[in-house]
Write an enzyme that holds these catalytic residues in place. Structure first.
Site, mmCIF file in Angstrom:
data_model
loop_
_atom_site.group_PDB
_atom_site.id
_atom_site.type_symbol
_atom_site.label_atom_id
_atom_site.label_comp_id
_atom_site.label_asym_id
_atom_site.label_seq_id
_atom_site.Cartn_x
_atom_site.Cartn_y
_atom_site.Cartn_z
ATOM 1 N N GLY A 108 0.821 -1.210 0.000
ATOM 2 C CA GLY A 108 0.000 0.000 0.000
ATOM 3 C C GLY A 108 0.851 1.255 0.000
ATOM 4 C CB SER A 109 -0.133 4.771 -0.554
ATOM 5 O OG SER A 109 -1.094 4.901 0.484
ATOM 6 C CG ASP B 145 0.721 -4.105 5.579
ATOM 7 O OD1 ASP B 145 0.201 -5.200 5.302
ATOM 8 O OD2 ASP B 145 0.714 -3.122 4.802
ATOM 9 N N GLY B 146 0.454 -1.070 6.398
ATOM 10 C CA GLY B 146 -0.561 -0.043 6.608
ATOM 11 C C GLY B 146 -1.883 -0.667 7.016
ATOM 12 C CE LYS C 224 -2.854 -5.164 6.476
ATOM 13 N NZ LYS C 224 -2.540 -3.997 5.618
ATOM 14 N N GLY D 176 -6.477 -2.529 -0.677
ATOM 15 C CA GLY D 176 -5.502 -2.621 -1.781
ATOM 16 C C GLY D 176 -5.477 -4.018 -2.382
ATOM 17 C CD GLU E 190 -1.908 -6.414 3.150
ATOM 18 O OE1 GLU E 190 -3.089 -6.476 3.547
ATOM 19 O OE2 GLU E 190 -1.407 -5.382 2.676
ATOM 20 C CE LYS F 1 -5.653 5.146 5.403
ATOM 21 N NZ LYS F 1 -4.583 4.201 5.180
#
Ligand code: DER
Length: 238
Positions: A29-30, A85-86, A98, A101, A107, A125
């Site tokens: 992800g970004s 991780d995001g 999550k 994406g 993940e 978030k």
């Protein structure tokens, strides 16, 4: 500060947990993209060495290869020291949504087998309840009779006013081409009008449906959440 700058601040903070000789879960992800870049930078500066990356998606695999991070997989490294991780949503108990994406299965495989799972988010978030934001709760399903599975998922959450939609590439009237995950599956996104109550009950009900592969609720998995906001960075430990 732009949202991307906040993501970068959170990502760099998380990389401070990285030590040489670690096996690292590399998120997707970004936000996670910044953490992967930072790890590569420290490796190239000689400030980190003997790192093995376990990517959580093909896109992260490609980014890590392009940056020269040595890679392996869970078959060779079933225990991961640290994953970064995001997340799409974080509740006050550090439970996550999550998968917006599309990488939730790999993940969750990596992040459920790691000693420390550090989540990096910008403040947008943070939510009170997962699934209440009206944004997607992703569920990875096999392509075979996906409509049947979507119908059963919707029925599970009838009283939460659930809508189940197949994720497609590009939004056009004909519904577009189905999005296909790294694992060759489809994603059915669930949208709730109000929060879904007990997450563990919801999780069990979803996973019991034959045809469902995995869902995007990461319950009791994060050990630390790093939140970057206008007023600074907050570190929340489990
Ligand atoms: O899809 C995913 O699981 C991503 O990690 C998502 O949860 C966070 O992506 P973002 O950092 O681009 O918002």
């Amino acid at each position: 500060l732009t949202q991307d700058e906040l993501k970068k601040i959170a990502a760099y903070k998380a990389v401070e947990y990285v030590e040489s000789n670690m096996v690292l879960g590399l998120g997707t992800g970004s936000t996670a993209k910044h953490a992967v870049a930072r790890i590569a930078e420290l490796l190239n500066q000689g400030k980190l060495h003997n790192i093995i990356g376990i990517p959580t998606s093909k896109i992260t695999y490609d980014q890590a290869v392009s940056l020269g991070i040595p890679l392996s997989d869970l078959d060779s490294h079933p225990i991961v020291d640290l994953a970064i991780d995001g997340a799409d949503e974080v509740d006050p108990f550090l439970n996550l949504v999550k998968g917006r994406g599309g990488s939730l299965l790999r993940e969750k495989m990596v992040e459920s087998s790691c000693r420390k799972f550090v989540v990096i988010v910008d403040e947008s978030k943070m939510v009170k309840h997962l699934g209440g934001s009206g944004l997607a709760m992703p569920v990875e399903v096999v392509p075979f009779c996906w409509k049947f599975t979507a119908m059963r998922l919707k029925a599970l959450f009838e009283d939460s006013g659930c809508v189940a939609k197949l994720r497609t590439l590009g939004e056009n009237e004909s519904g577009g081409v189905p999005y296909v995950t790294d694992n060759g599956n489809y994603i059915v996104d669930l949208y709730f009008k109000k929060d879904i109550g007990d997450l563990k009950v919801a999780s069990d009900e979803i996973l019991r449906l034959a045809g469902v592969v995995e869902h995007g609720m990461f319950i009791d998995m994060a050990t630390t959440v790093i939140v970057a906001g206008e007023l600074g960075v907050t570190v929340k430990d489990k």
